[in-house]
Every structure is written in C-alpha cells, then in structure tokens.
Design a protein around this motif. Structure first.
Motif, PDB file in Angstrom:
ATOM      1  N   PRO A 105      -2.123   5.794 -16.721  1.00  0.00           N
ATOM      2  CA  PRO A 105      -3.556   6.102 -16.740  1.00  0.00           C
ATOM      3  C   PRO A 105      -4.188   5.004 -16.370  1.00  0.00           C
ATOM      4  O   PRO A 105      -5.705   4.156 -15.994  1.00  0.00           O
ATOM      5  CB  PRO A 105      -4.013   6.996 -17.198  1.00  0.00           C
ATOM      6  CG  PRO A 105      -2.502   7.917 -17.552  1.00  0.00           C
ATOM      7  CD  PRO A 105      -1.120   6.865 -17.506  1.00  0.00           C
ATOM      8  N   ARG A 106      -4.388   3.568 -17.172  1.00  0.00           N
ATOM      9  CA  ARG A 106      -4.675   2.619 -17.384  1.00  0.00           C
ATOM     10  C   ARG A 106      -4.086   1.725 -16.429  1.00  0.00           C
ATOM     11  O   ARG A 106      -5.500   1.598 -15.269  1.00  0.00           O
ATOM     12  CB  ARG A 106      -3.931   1.693 -18.560  1.00  0.00           C
ATOM     13  CG  ARG A 106      -4.350   2.299 -19.743  1.00  0.00           C
ATOM     14  CD  ARG A 106      -3.985   1.495 -20.539  1.00  0.00           C
ATOM     15  NE  ARG A 106      -4.003   1.872 -22.256  1.00  0.00           N
ATOM     16  CZ  ARG A 106      -2.881   2.357 -23.243  1.00  0.00           C
ATOM     17  NH1 ARG A 106      -1.738   1.730 -22.913  1.00  0.00           N
ATOM     18  NH2 ARG A 106      -3.178   3.312 -24.291  1.00  0.00           N
ATOM     19  N   ILE A 107      -3.492   1.752 -15.280  1.00  0.00           N
ATOM     20  CA  ILE A 107      -3.628   1.361 -14.123  1.00  0.00           C
ATOM     21  C   ILE A 107      -4.387   2.081 -13.765  1.00  0.00           C
ATOM     22  O   ILE A 107      -5.010   1.374 -12.215  1.00  0.00           O
ATOM     23  CB  ILE A 107      -1.933   1.013 -13.497  1.00  0.00           C
ATOM     24  CG1 ILE A 107      -0.921   0.286 -14.234  1.00  0.00           C
ATOM     25  CG2 ILE A 107      -2.190   0.597 -12.397  1.00  0.00           C
ATOM     26  CD1 ILE A 107       0.132  -0.230 -14.392  1.00  0.00           C
ATOM     27  N   TRP A 108      -4.682   3.489 -13.551  1.00  0.00           N
ATOM     28  CA  TRP A 108      -5.037   4.242 -12.822  1.00  0.00           C
ATOM     29  C   TRP A 108      -6.633   4.395 -12.635  1.00  0.00           C
ATOM     30  O   TRP A 108      -6.870   4.147 -11.585  1.00  0.00           O
ATOM     31  CB  TRP A 108      -4.661   5.289 -11.971  1.00  0.00           C
ATOM     32  CG  TRP A 108      -2.998   6.214 -11.757  1.00  0.00           C
ATOM     33  CD1 TRP A 108      -2.264   5.421 -10.957  1.00  0.00           C
ATOM     34  CD2 TRP A 108      -2.393   6.527 -12.712  1.00  0.00           C
ATOM     35  NE1 TRP A 108      -1.544   5.627 -10.847  1.00  0.00           N
ATOM     36  CE2 TRP A 108      -0.843   6.814 -11.641  1.00  0.00           C
ATOM     37  CE3 TRP A 108      -1.688   7.659 -13.359  1.00  0.00           C
ATOM     38  CZ2 TRP A 108       0.348   7.566 -11.940  1.00  0.00           C
ATOM     39  CZ3 TRP A 108      -1.135   8.654 -13.734  1.00  0.00           C
ATOM     40  CH2 TRP A 108       0.371   8.577 -12.792  1.00  0.00           C
TER      41      TRP A 108
ATOM     42  N   THR B 288      -4.293   5.035  -6.182  1.00  0.00           N
ATOM     43  CA  THR B 288      -3.046   4.936  -5.491  1.00  0.00           C
ATOM     44  C   THR B 288      -1.796   4.358  -5.954  1.00  0.00           C
ATOM     45  O   THR B 288      -0.698   4.919  -4.953  1.00  0.00           O
ATOM     46  CB  THR B 288      -2.889   4.599  -4.019  1.00  0.00           C
ATOM     47  OG1 THR B 288      -3.131   2.723  -3.794  1.00  0.00           O
ATOM     48  CG2 THR B 288      -4.158   4.802  -3.493  1.00  0.00           C
ATOM     49  N   ALA B 289      -1.718   3.276  -7.261  1.00  0.00           N
ATOM     50  CA  ALA B 289      -0.638   2.789  -6.911  1.00  0.00           C
ATOM     51  C   ALA B 289       0.899   3.767  -7.672  1.00  0.00           C
ATOM     52  O   ALA B 289       0.450   5.237  -8.292  1.00  0.00           O
ATOM     53  CB  ALA B 289      -1.085   2.129  -8.663  1.00  0.00           C
ATOM     54  N   VAL B 290       1.870   3.678  -8.291  1.00  0.00           N
ATOM     55  CA  VAL B 290       2.836   4.251  -8.188  1.00  0.00           C
ATOM     56  C   VAL B 290       3.886   3.629  -9.225  1.00  0.00           C
ATOM     57  O   VAL B 290       3.771   2.513  -9.213  1.00  0.00           O
ATOM     58  CB  VAL B 290       4.131   4.390  -6.687  1.00  0.00           C
ATOM     59  CG1 VAL B 290       5.447   4.635  -7.304  1.00  0.00           C
ATOM     60  CG2 VAL B 290       3.202   5.219  -5.783  1.00  0.00           C
ATOM     61  N   LEU B 291       4.496   4.339  -9.696  1.00  0.00           N
ATOM     62  CA  LEU B 291       5.297   3.617 -11.079  1.00  0.00           C
ATOM     63  C   LEU B 291       6.489   3.729 -11.072  1.00  0.00           C
ATOM     64  O   LEU B 291       6.883   5.842 -11.193  1.00  0.00           O
ATOM     65  CB  LEU B 291       4.232   3.952 -12.455  1.00  0.00           C
ATOM     66  CG  LEU B 291       4.923   3.581 -13.634  1.00  0.00           C
ATOM     67  CD1 LEU B 291       5.471   2.034 -13.866  1.00  0.00           C
ATOM     68  CD2 LEU B 291       5.129   4.167 -14.861  1.00  0.00           C
TER      69      LEU B 291
ATOM     70  N   LYS C 239       0.972  -0.561   0.058  1.00  0.00           N
ATOM     71  CA  LYS C 239       0.134   0.296  -0.258  1.00  0.00           C
ATOM     72  C   LYS C 239       1.093   1.404  -0.032  1.00  0.00           C
ATOM     73  O   LYS C 239       1.496   1.557   1.152  1.00  0.00           O
ATOM     74  CB  LYS C 239      -1.208   0.008   1.029  1.00  0.00           C
ATOM     75  CG  LYS C 239      -1.607  -1.191   1.753  1.00  0.00           C
ATOM     76  CD  LYS C 239      -3.422  -0.822   1.082  1.00  0.00           C
ATOM     77  CE  LYS C 239      -4.352  -2.274   1.996  1.00  0.00           C
ATOM     78  NZ  LYS C 239      -4.752  -2.213   0.828  1.00  0.00           N
ATOM     79  N   PRO C 240       1.036   1.914  -0.725  1.00  0.00           N
ATOM     80  CA  PRO C 240       0.372   2.013  -2.621  1.00  0.00           C
ATOM     81  C   PRO C 240       0.618   0.893  -3.385  1.00  0.00           C
ATOM     82  O   PRO C 240       2.229   0.495  -2.746  1.00  0.00           O
ATOM     83  CB  PRO C 240       1.274   2.861  -2.910  1.00  0.00           C
ATOM     84  CG  PRO C 240       1.631   3.556  -2.366  1.00  0.00           C
ATOM     85  CD  PRO C 240       1.924   2.936  -1.122  1.00  0.00           C
ATOM     86  N   PRO C 241       0.077  -0.239  -3.885  1.00  0.00           N
ATOM     87  CA  PRO C 241       0.622  -1.172  -5.138  1.00  0.00           C
ATOM     88  C   PRO C 241       2.028  -0.923  -6.088  1.00  0.00           C
ATOM     89  O   PRO C 241       1.920   0.804  -6.626  1.00  0.00           O
ATOM     90  CB  PRO C 241      -0.014  -1.377  -5.254  1.00  0.00           C
ATOM     91  CG  PRO C 241      -1.325  -0.009  -5.596  1.00  0.00           C
ATOM     92  CD  PRO C 241      -1.070   0.424  -4.488  1.00  0.00           C
ATOM     93  N   THR C 242       3.232  -0.995  -5.979  1.00  0.00           N
ATOM     94  CA  THR C 242       4.545  -0.176  -6.687  1.00  0.00           C
ATOM     95  C   THR C 242       4.048  -1.222  -8.396  1.00  0.00           C
ATOM     96  O   THR C 242       4.926  -2.367  -7.722  1.00  0.00           O
ATOM     97  CB  THR C 242       5.950   0.207  -6.347  1.00  0.00           C
ATOM     98  OG1 THR C 242       5.510   0.858  -4.997  1.00  0.00           O
ATOM     99  CG2 THR C 242       6.438   0.359  -6.897  1.00  0.00           C
ATOM    100  N   PHE C 243       3.979  -0.294  -9.322  1.00  0.00           N
ATOM    101  CA  PHE C 243       4.827  -1.160 -10.711  1.00  0.00           C
ATOM    102  C   PHE C 243       5.702  -0.696 -10.932  1.00  0.00           C
ATOM    103  O   PHE C 243       6.328  -0.095 -11.112  1.00  0.00           O
ATOM    104  CB  PHE C 243       3.534  -0.887 -11.586  1.00  0.00           C
ATOM    105  CG  PHE C 243       1.685  -1.507 -11.297  1.00  0.00           C
ATOM    106  CD1 PHE C 243       1.668  -2.712 -11.435  1.00  0.00           C
ATOM    107  CD2 PHE C 243       1.005  -0.618 -10.523  1.00  0.00           C
ATOM    108  CE1 PHE C 243       0.900  -3.656 -11.218  1.00  0.00           C
ATOM    109  CE2 PHE C 243      -0.247  -1.269 -10.077  1.00  0.00           C
ATOM    110  CZ  PHE C 243      -0.360  -2.737 -10.460  1.00  0.00           C
ATOM    111  N   ILE C 244       6.373  -1.621 -11.137  1.00  0.00           N
ATOM    112  CA  ILE C 244       7.703  -1.733 -12.005  1.00  0.00           C
ATOM    113  C   ILE C 244       8.326  -2.251 -13.630  1.00  0.00           C
ATOM    114  O   ILE C 244       7.904  -3.065 -13.804  1.00  0.00           O
ATOM    115  CB  ILE C 244       8.663  -1.793 -11.227  1.00  0.00           C
ATOM    116  CG1 ILE C 244       9.456  -1.467  -9.587  1.00  0.00           C
ATOM    117  CG2 ILE C 244      10.849  -1.864 -11.624  1.00  0.00           C
ATOM    118  CD1 ILE C 244      10.362  -2.281  -8.637  1.00  0.00           C
TER     119      ILE C 244
END
Length: 121
Positions: A79-82, A87-90, A57-62
């Motif tokens: 934005p497709r993930i959001w 709350t995701a972070v890239l 929390k938040p999920p982090t995409f790499i």
C-alpha cells in the motif's frame, strides 16, 4: 529458518543477494527492461524498497524472497507504493519450488500466478 543473503554484483550493480542477481539475469534473458531498487516508498507506518521495477503501464514491482515468511512483509508494504503509483502490480517470487504471488490495487489478497521456473532457466 533464516537464510543469510550473500551480497553479489551483477552487471556492475551491487545487489543484496545472489538470489536477486540470479533473478536479474533471468530478466535479462527474458529481454525485459528493469531497475534494481528504484526508489523507496514511505508513509507514517514505515518505508519499503522493492527489489525490482519493470517499467510500463501498469508498473510492475518484483520481490524475490527465499521463503513465504519474508514475502509476507512485501505484501503488507505494497500500500505504500499504491499511494503514489495507484495502478502498480506487485509480484513476489519465493520458495524452493518457485511460486509467484501477484496482486493489483483493490485486491485484499494475493493470488498464485502460473509462470515459468525462473531458477531453472
């Protein structure tokens, strides 16, 4: 300049490139739990399959890319993930001298983040 990926298997997981496998090894050495290409996200403009997910929390995409040109596509796709993970972070790792770019929802641009040189680890 186009860099051809070489499919590689790491811990029994087929990965699209040696770069991704090397990054997965770094995540393991760091003691982080991770998922490779966890799921595709789609909207009317297309789909996006992030390289890694660090659950939390938040999920982090790499995304791990050899050049900034390839990293830009991931920036545009976030934005497709959001739409389903607001709350995701890239984080995007790229370049000969590793640079990390990160963004959070509501930010219109990516910001450099100081970090360790994961390729040297």
């Amino acid at each position: 300049m186009t860099i051809k990926a070489r499919p590689t298997t790491y811990r029994g997981i087929p990965m699209r490139s040696r770069l991704e496998a090397k990054f997965a090894a770094f995540l393991d050495r760091s003691g982080l739990s991770w998922q490779y290409e966890p799921r595709a996200y789609a909207d009317e403009t297309g789909q996006y399959l992030p390289d890694f997910l660090i659950p939390g929390k938040p999920p982090t995409f790499i995304e791990v890319k050899p050049t900034i040109d390839q990293a830009e596509a991931a920036m545009e796709a976030m934005p497709r993930i959001w739409s389903s993970e607001p709350t995701a972070v890239l984080e995007i790792y790229f370049g000969d001298t590793p640079v990390i770019l990160a963004t959070k929802p509501g930010r219109s641009r990516f910001e450099p983040v100081q970090g360790n040189d994961w390729r040297a680890a």
